[in-house]
Design an enzyme around this catalytic site. Structure first.
Site, PDB file in Angstrom:
ATOM      1  N   TYR A 210       5.732   0.318   1.425  1.00  0.00           N
ATOM      2  CA  TYR A 210       4.481   0.349   0.658  1.00  0.00           C
ATOM      3  C   TYR A 210       4.443   1.602  -0.217  1.00  0.00           C
ATOM      4  O   TYR A 210       5.128   2.601   0.040  1.00  0.00           O
ATOM      5  CB  TYR A 210       3.267   0.304   1.586  1.00  0.00           C
ATOM      6  CG  TYR A 210       3.040   1.556   2.410  1.00  0.00           C
ATOM      7  CD1 TYR A 210       2.233   2.593   1.935  1.00  0.00           C
ATOM      8  CD2 TYR A 210       3.603   1.694   3.680  1.00  0.00           C
ATOM      9  CE1 TYR A 210       2.007   3.732   2.689  1.00  0.00           C
ATOM     10  CE2 TYR A 210       3.371   2.825   4.447  1.00  0.00           C
ATOM     11  CZ  TYR A 210       2.577   3.850   3.944  1.00  0.00           C
ATOM     12  OH  TYR A 210       2.356   4.976   4.697  1.00  0.00           O
ATOM     13  N   CYS A 211       3.632   1.533  -1.278  1.00  0.00           N
ATOM     14  CA  CYS A 211       3.371   2.677  -2.146  1.00  0.00           C
ATOM     15  C   CYS A 211       1.967   2.497  -2.727  1.00  0.00           C
ATOM     16  O   CYS A 211       1.200   1.654  -2.250  1.00  0.00           O
ATOM     17  CB  CYS A 211       4.427   2.811  -3.250  1.00  0.00           C
ATOM     18  SG  CYS A 211       4.543   1.389  -4.350  1.00  0.00           S
ATOM     19  N   THR A 212       1.618   3.248  -3.750  1.00  0.00           N
ATOM     20  CA  THR A 212       0.246   3.228  -4.268  1.00  0.00           C
ATOM     21  C   THR A 212      -0.143   1.885  -4.870  1.00  0.00           C
ATOM     22  O   THR A 212      -1.139   1.278  -4.497  1.00  0.00           O
ATOM     23  CB  THR A 212       0.062   4.325  -5.324  1.00  0.00           C
ATOM     24  OG1 THR A 212       0.477   5.574  -4.771  1.00  0.00           O
ATOM     25  CG2 THR A 212      -1.390   4.413  -5.769  1.00  0.00           C
ATOM     26  N   ILE A 241      -1.237  -0.036  -1.860  1.00  0.00           N
ATOM     27  CA  ILE A 241      -2.374   0.362  -1.027  1.00  0.00           C
ATOM     28  C   ILE A 241      -3.695  -0.040  -1.678  1.00  0.00           C
ATOM     29  O   ILE A 241      -4.657  -0.394  -0.996  1.00  0.00           O
ATOM     30  CB  ILE A 241      -2.342   1.885  -0.785  1.00  0.00           C
ATOM     31  CG1 ILE A 241      -1.030   2.286  -0.120  1.00  0.00           C
ATOM     32  CG2 ILE A 241      -3.523   2.325   0.078  1.00  0.00           C
ATOM     33  CD1 ILE A 241      -0.787   3.790  -0.109  1.00  0.00           C
TER      34      ILE A 241
END
Length: 644
Positions: A210-212, A241
């Site tokens: 996952y990342c932003t 996210i």
């Protein structure tokens, strides 16, 4: 009664989206984004690459919705794009807005949408082979099952955070009984090395990334899968996210705040738990709004309001981890004369301002950040707001929120009005208008003297277009301005000459770099002959010329050098460099400046340093001898500034 549309006209928002797809015509796409974003008064960043787009812009909600509609109708290439639109307040912290690029509009054509590695990879990942997308609901379901100790899944689940350390310090996913890997990297381009060094922790597992917003996982997941057997099961949170927190307002398995790269700084859930801690006092704290940074690596650090008032110098946890525990001297507002970093005063063009010029040179500033600090200043002559009357019959003026524009020289007949009211231009745009702008030199000189006295010293002056004409005028009077405007070289981009007072008949003895469009280039504003004429006014022995085939810009790639000085850049690109290499450079440079010339002066070394570095940027090469160059510059500064 206020309807929904008028509410959207007033509300502010931020729009984020990316799309990996082959783009056949980047110039056409650049023109489209430039037109639509400016017409809707949007600010932020647009990055275009042969393999896709990455956009973060802010503005009125109604304008952002119009932008989405325009993008979707522009091309079917954007079909399936995840447009992440969020309501928020307008930027109120100028420092944060400026750092995040929300004080202007920056549209650039780049090689990569996000820089995945600081060095060429032996086997670059194919974005078409990225990990499988999981929706927020699917991602949550997988975490829920994995956290259940009775789960019968034979493969172990590993959660991988693809973000930087300062992001993970204020928020991350946490699932009981599930391993979460935090690479603790300063920047995204450090991730491939971490993945290479920790591959065994990933091999044979289900990898959940996952990342932003999702874009960093695309390339990273493809890179992991390219490692072959044992790395097939890679999944990523689609929409990042941000989409997960929209689906689960209480945060779900995500604890803390989501760091974002716009003026909002971070976004939290309804759960107000603070995950971060102040670097100094270790009390709970998670607000990066102060933009406090490590004195060594410049990474963002968390410093609470109380500790910010202690006037301390901060050292991030990574620098502390690797032994940099001795705090350096506190930074001053201006660098000292003994600094090994060049300070260059930047003069913008006609009808521009410091802010817009800073945006236009952001790419150059970023690439030169290890050798130079660029300082920007508004010219003293305010110009009236004017706009061209459209043939369509629309006579309404543009958005009245535009920033003031300035000039170093003005037309004594037409530039007298400095009203803040909009007026229709009386004549069509005249590409030769610069020839009539001959007044205002004395006022500009007095203004620069005052600015330099308060913000100096400066090693050099960089001027663009009319700013280059101003820099040349200062260089022509270098002797008479000694002690008031001291500098050691000038960089003149798309320049032209104006009246140079008593020096007009004499060549200018000042180390100079001239960058302008070639005779078959696309600069339609400043003629090739005008820039060449300005370059001819400088002494040949310390003058360097770079021609390019682009438009009215400062290029960062694709130029050709026409000076023997620039030919020495091959020494920087390969080999061991060091003193023997630079002794050879000095020997060959002396052929240019004259065999009887004294050893290279500090001024010429400083200019040569910048010229070589810029030439390497233009050719796409890496400078491997930068450390030696900086050492040489520091040594030079220990001697007299007198070249004799």
């Amino acid at each position: 009664m206020t309807d929904n549309n008028s509410t959207k006209d007033e509300e502010y928002g931020v729009l984020l989206y990316y799309k990996y797809t082959n783009l056949p015509n980047l110039d056409k796409l650049f023109t489209f984004y430039n037109s639509i974003c400016n017409s809707l008064s949007l600010l932020g960043r647009v990055r275009l690459a042969p393999h896709g787009v990455n956009v973060t812009v802010g503005g009125k909600l109604s304008a952002l919705e119009q932008h989405i509609a325009a993008v979707m109708s522009f091309s079917n290439l954007f079909e399936g794009t995840d447009f992440k639109l969020a309501t928020c307040t307008e930027p109120i912290n100028d420092k944060v807005a400026e750092e995040c690029g929300f004080t202007n509009l920056s549209i650039r054509i780049v090689k990569e949408l996000v820089t995945f590695s600081s060095h060429p990879l032996l086997k670059p990942p194919e974005i078409s082979k990225a990990g499988k997308h999981l929706s927020a609901a699917e991602f949550h379901s997988v975490l829920q099952s994995a956290g259940n100790p009775e789960s019968n899944d034979s493969k172990k689940l590993v959660i991988l955070d693809a973000r930087n350390l300062y992001e993970t310090r204020i928020g991350k996913f946490h699932v009981p009984n599930v391993v979460t890997l935090d690479p603790e990297i300063r920047q995204y381009s450090d991730l491939p090395s971490w993945l290479d060094n920790h591959a065994e922790q990933l091999r044979g597992n289900n990898i959940l990334m996952y990342c932003t917003g999702g874009i960093r996982c695309e390339m990273a997941s493809a890179y992991i899968k390219s490692k072959g057997p044992g790395f097939e099961n890679v999944f990523q949170l689609y929409g990042g996210i941000q989409r997960y927190m929209e689906q689960f307002p209480d945060g779900g398995f995500f604890k803390g705040r989501n760091f974002v790269f716009d003026h909002r700084v971070s976004v939290g859930s309804s759960n107000a738990n603070v995950l971060g801690n102040c670097l100094v006092c270790t009390l709970p704290f998670d607000d990066y709004s102060s933009r406090s940074r490590c004195a060594y690596c410049r990474m963002l650090v968390l410093v609470c309001n109380t500790c910010q008032g202690k006037k301390m110098v901060f050292v991030c946890e990574l620098c502390q981890k690797y032994g940099k525990l001795i705090e350096p001297e506190p930074e001053s507002d201006t660098l000292s004369k003994g600094s090994n970093k060049l300070r260059i005063l930047c003069l913008h063009g006609f009808r521009q301002n410091a802010s817009s010029f800073k945006g236009r040179t952001a790419s150059l500033a970023k690439k030169l950040k290890s050798v130079a600090e660029l300082v920007y200043v508004d010219a003293p002559h305010q110009l009236q707001f004017i706009y061209q009357n459209k043939e369509s019959g629309d006579k309404s003026p543009p958005n009245k929120g535009c920033n003031r524009k300035f000039a170093w020289f003005v037309d004594p007949d037409t530039d007298k009005n400095t009203s803040s009211d909009w007026e229709v231009a009386q004549t069509p745009f005249d590409s030769l208008q610069y020839q009539k702008q001959t007044a205002g030199l004395n006022e500009s000189l007095a203004y620069l003297k005052e600015f330099v006295s308060q913000n100096g010293p400066f090693d050099g002056i960089l001027g663009f277009s009319q700013g280059a004409a101003m820099a040349a005028s200062v260089a022509a009077q270098q002797t008479s301005l000694k002690g008031m405007i001291d500098f050691r070289f000038v960089i003149l981009c798309s320049g032209f000459s104006v009246s140079l007072l008593e020096n007009e008949q004499n060549s200018i003895n000042c180390p100079s770099l001239h960058v302008y469009g070639s005779d078959h280039g696309k600069d339609t504003q400043i003629a090739f002959n005008a820039s060449r004429s300005l370059a001819s006014k400088f002494e040949e022995g310390c003058s360097v010329i770079v021609e390019h085939d682009n438009g009215h810009i400062i290029p960062t790639r694709g130029a050709t050098a026409s000076s023997p000085l620039m030919d020495q850049s091959s020494v920087l690109r390969g080999g061991k460099g060091g003193e023997r290499g630079w002794a050879d450079i000095e020997r060959r440079v002396r052929v240019v400046v004259g065999s009887e010339a004294p050893p290279l002066s500090e001024s010429l070394w400083s200019l040569f340093m910048v010229c070589s570095y810029i030439n390497n940027l233009l050719s796409g090469a890496l400078v491997k001898s930068l450390t030696y160059l900086r050492m040489r510059l520091t040594m030079d500064r220990a001697y007299s500034r007198d070249p004799k």
